[in-house]
Design an enzyme around this catalytic site. Structure first.
Site, PDB file in Angstrom:
ATOM      1  N   ARG A 133       2.465 -29.996  12.694  1.00  0.00           N
ATOM      2  CA  ARG A 133       2.017 -28.715  13.241  1.00  0.00           C
ATOM      3  C   ARG A 133       1.400 -27.838  12.157  1.00  0.00           C
ATOM      4  O   ARG A 133       0.413 -27.138  12.406  1.00  0.00           O
ATOM      5  CB  ARG A 133       3.187 -28.007  13.919  1.00  0.00           C
ATOM      6  CG  ARG A 133       3.704 -28.791  15.113  1.00  0.00           C
ATOM      7  CD  ARG A 133       5.007 -28.253  15.631  1.00  0.00           C
ATOM      8  NE  ARG A 133       5.517 -29.152  16.657  1.00  0.00           N
ATOM      9  CZ  ARG A 133       6.797 -29.290  16.944  1.00  0.00           C
ATOM     10  NH1 ARG A 133       7.705 -28.570  16.290  1.00  0.00           N
ATOM     11  NH2 ARG A 133       7.184 -30.116  17.885  1.00  0.00           N
TER      12      ARG A 133
ATOM     13  N   CYS B 238       3.396  -2.678   4.083  1.00  0.00           N
ATOM     14  CA  CYS B 238       2.518  -1.560   4.435  1.00  0.00           C
ATOM     15  C   CYS B 238       3.261  -0.742   5.475  1.00  0.00           C
ATOM     16  O   CYS B 238       4.464  -0.932   5.659  1.00  0.00           O
ATOM     17  CB  CYS B 238       1.138  -2.029   4.910  1.00  0.00           C
ATOM     18  SG  CYS B 238       1.101  -2.951   6.454  1.00  0.00           S
TER      19      CYS B 238
ATOM     20  N   ASP C  72       0.870  -1.176   0.000  1.00  0.00           N
ATOM     21  CA  ASP C  72       0.000   0.000   0.000  1.00  0.00           C
ATOM     22  C   ASP C  72       0.907   1.226   0.000  1.00  0.00           C
ATOM     23  O   ASP C  72       2.134   1.111  -0.163  1.00  0.00           O
ATOM     24  CB  ASP C  72      -0.978  -0.037   1.185  1.00  0.00           C
ATOM     25  CG  ASP C  72      -0.326   0.251   2.531  1.00  0.00           C
ATOM     26  OD1 ASP C  72       0.931   0.344   2.618  1.00  0.00           O
ATOM     27  OD2 ASP C  72      -1.071   0.392   3.517  1.00  0.00           O
ATOM     28  N   HIS C  73       0.331   2.381   0.181  1.00  0.00           N
ATOM     29  CA  HIS C  73       1.106   3.627   0.158  1.00  0.00           C
ATOM     30  C   HIS C  73       2.177   3.669   1.242  1.00  0.00           C
ATOM     31  O   HIS C  73       3.264   4.201   1.026  1.00  0.00           O
ATOM     32  CB  HIS C  73       0.172   4.830   0.287  1.00  0.00           C
ATOM     33  CG  HIS C  73      -0.708   4.766   1.494  1.00  0.00           C
ATOM     34  ND1 HIS C  73      -1.845   3.973   1.542  1.00  0.00           N
ATOM     35  CD2 HIS C  73      -0.632   5.376   2.692  1.00  0.00           C
ATOM     36  CE1 HIS C  73      -2.422   4.107   2.723  1.00  0.00           C
ATOM     37  NE2 HIS C  73      -1.704   4.955   3.444  1.00  0.00           N
TER      38      HIS C  73
ATOM     39  N   ARG D  23       8.928 -33.140  11.829  1.00  0.00           N
ATOM     40  CA  ARG D  23       8.007 -32.909  12.943  1.00  0.00           C
ATOM     41  C   ARG D  23       7.190 -31.634  12.767  1.00  0.00           C
ATOM     42  O   ARG D  23       6.116 -31.499  13.330  1.00  0.00           O
ATOM     43  CB  ARG D  23       8.765 -32.867  14.267  1.00  0.00           C
ATOM     44  CG  ARG D  23       9.613 -31.637  14.471  1.00  0.00           C
ATOM     45  CD  ARG D  23      10.393 -31.716  15.793  1.00  0.00           C
ATOM     46  NE  ARG D  23      10.895 -30.446  16.216  1.00  0.00           N
ATOM     47  CZ  ARG D  23      12.057 -29.917  15.848  1.00  0.00           C
ATOM     48  NH1 ARG D  23      12.830 -30.576  15.004  1.00  0.00           N
ATOM     49  NH2 ARG D  23      12.439 -28.742  16.305  1.00  0.00           N
ATOM     50  N   HIS D  24       7.685 -30.710  11.953  1.00  0.00           N
ATOM     51  CA  HIS D  24       6.979 -29.450  11.733  1.00  0.00           C
ATOM     52  C   HIS D  24       5.737 -29.633  10.849  1.00  0.00           C
ATOM     53  O   HIS D  24       4.795 -28.851  10.952  1.00  0.00           O
ATOM     54  CB  HIS D  24       7.914 -28.411  11.122  1.00  0.00           C
ATOM     55  CG  HIS D  24       9.114 -28.166  11.958  1.00  0.00           C
ATOM     56  ND1 HIS D  24       9.061 -27.553  13.191  1.00  0.00           N
ATOM     57  CD2 HIS D  24      10.416 -28.490  11.755  1.00  0.00           C
ATOM     58  CE1 HIS D  24      10.269 -27.491  13.705  1.00  0.00           C
ATOM     59  NE2 HIS D  24      11.111 -28.055  12.856  1.00  0.00           N
TER      60      HIS D  24
ATOM     61  N   THR E  75       3.205  -0.715   8.812  1.00  0.00           N
ATOM     62  CA  THR E  75       3.743  -1.517   9.922  1.00  0.00           C
ATOM     63  C   THR E  75       3.979  -2.966   9.548  1.00  0.00           C
ATOM     64  O   THR E  75       4.671  -3.683  10.269  1.00  0.00           O
ATOM     65  CB  THR E  75       2.767  -1.518  11.125  1.00  0.00           C
ATOM     66  OG1 THR E  75       1.539  -2.128  10.708  1.00  0.00           O
ATOM     67  CG2 THR E  75       2.524  -0.116  11.641  1.00  0.00           C
ATOM     68  N   GLY E  76       3.373  -3.431   8.484  1.00  0.00           N
ATOM     69  CA  GLY E  76       3.398  -4.846   8.119  1.00  0.00           C
ATOM     70  C   GLY E  76       2.257  -5.614   8.762  1.00  0.00           C
ATOM     71  O   GLY E  76       1.888  -6.690   8.308  1.00  0.00           O
ATOM     72  N   VAL E  77       1.677  -5.055   9.806  1.00  0.00           N
ATOM     73  CA  VAL E  77       0.637  -5.741  10.565  1.00  0.00           C
ATOM     74  C   VAL E  77      -0.670  -5.838   9.775  1.00  0.00           C
ATOM     75  O   VAL E  77      -1.293  -6.897   9.721  1.00  0.00           O
ATOM     76  CB  VAL E  77       0.413  -5.062  11.931  1.00  0.00           C
ATOM     77  CG1 VAL E  77      -0.764  -5.680  12.659  1.00  0.00           C
ATOM     78  CG2 VAL E  77       1.678  -5.131  12.773  1.00  0.00           C
ATOM     79  N   GLY E  78      -1.095  -4.752   9.153  1.00  0.00           N
ATOM     80  CA  GLY E  78      -2.336  -4.776   8.389  1.00  0.00           C
ATOM     81  C   GLY E  78      -2.279  -5.796   7.272  1.00  0.00           C
ATOM     82  O   GLY E  78      -3.222  -6.579   7.064  1.00  0.00           O
TER      83      GLY E  78
ATOM     84  N   HIS F  64      10.241 -23.540   9.996  1.00  0.00           N
ATOM     85  CA  HIS F  64       9.349 -24.284  10.890  1.00  0.00           C
ATOM     86  C   HIS F  64       7.874 -24.119  10.582  1.00  0.00           C
ATOM     87  O   HIS F  64       7.083 -25.025  10.855  1.00  0.00           O
ATOM     88  CB  HIS F  64       9.597 -23.871  12.342  1.00  0.00           C
ATOM     89  CG  HIS F  64      10.909 -24.327  12.866  1.00  0.00           C
ATOM     90  ND1 HIS F  64      11.282 -24.141  14.171  1.00  0.00           N
ATOM     91  CD2 HIS F  64      11.961 -24.955  12.270  1.00  0.00           C
ATOM     92  CE1 HIS F  64      12.500 -24.633  14.366  1.00  0.00           C
ATOM     93  NE2 HIS F  64      12.934 -25.125  13.218  1.00  0.00           N
TER      94      HIS F  64
END
Length: 150
Positions: free
Chosen positions: A140, A69, A12-13, A136-137, A71-74, A102
């Site tokens: 999960r 973006c 995004d911007h 093993r991963h 923060t990267g969170v959105g 992992h």
């Protein structure tokens, strides 16, 4: 870092400038990519671009996606709403490497206002150079992906 398919990029911007830095880095490394936008710092809605990058992974046209973006969170929240995507918002190289090793992550999310260009490129390299360890991963991962059907 060799991939049989290009890497999807979208932003995004708030992540536009970082995406452009990543594009130059991938070009320098000889890694093919597809840029799904945005093409400027003009305000846009990040969910639209998260979907474009993730859809390219899910339809098989791209190997992985990198979303940027502010923060990267959105972007991460949007990407993880899409069935089949395993996205991680990373601000360090260790997390970027191990989310691939992992968690078999297929989407890296970065914050253009959180990490500088130098660190971001190190994170990208750590993500792209790591390979899923399986073993093993895998059990999960299967359990994680089953959560999408709850």
């Amino acid at each position: 870092m060799q991939f049989d398919k290009p890497i999807a990029l979208a932003a995004d911007h708030g992540g536009y400038e970082l995406k452009e830095v990543i594009k130059a880095h991938l070009t320098e490394q000889g890694i093919a990519f597809v840029d799904f936008g945005t093409d400027s710092a003009a305000s846009v809605d990040y969910p639209d671009y998260a979907a474009k990058g993730c859809d390219a992974v899910l339809n098989g046209s791209c190997a992985l996606t990198i979303l940027c973006c502010g923060t990267g969170v959105g972007m991460s929240m949007c990407a993880n709403k899409i069935k089949g995507i395993r996205a991680c918002c990373c601000s360090d190289t260790f997390s970027a490497e191990f989310t691939r090793r992992h968690n078999n992550a297929n989407c890296l999310c970065l914050g253009g206002r959180v990490v500088g260009a130098g660190l971001a490129l190190q994170i990208v390299d750590a993500f792209l150079n790591a390979e899923f360890e399986g073993g093993r991963h895998q059990n999960r991962i299967d359990k994680m992906m089953a959560l999408e059907n709850r």
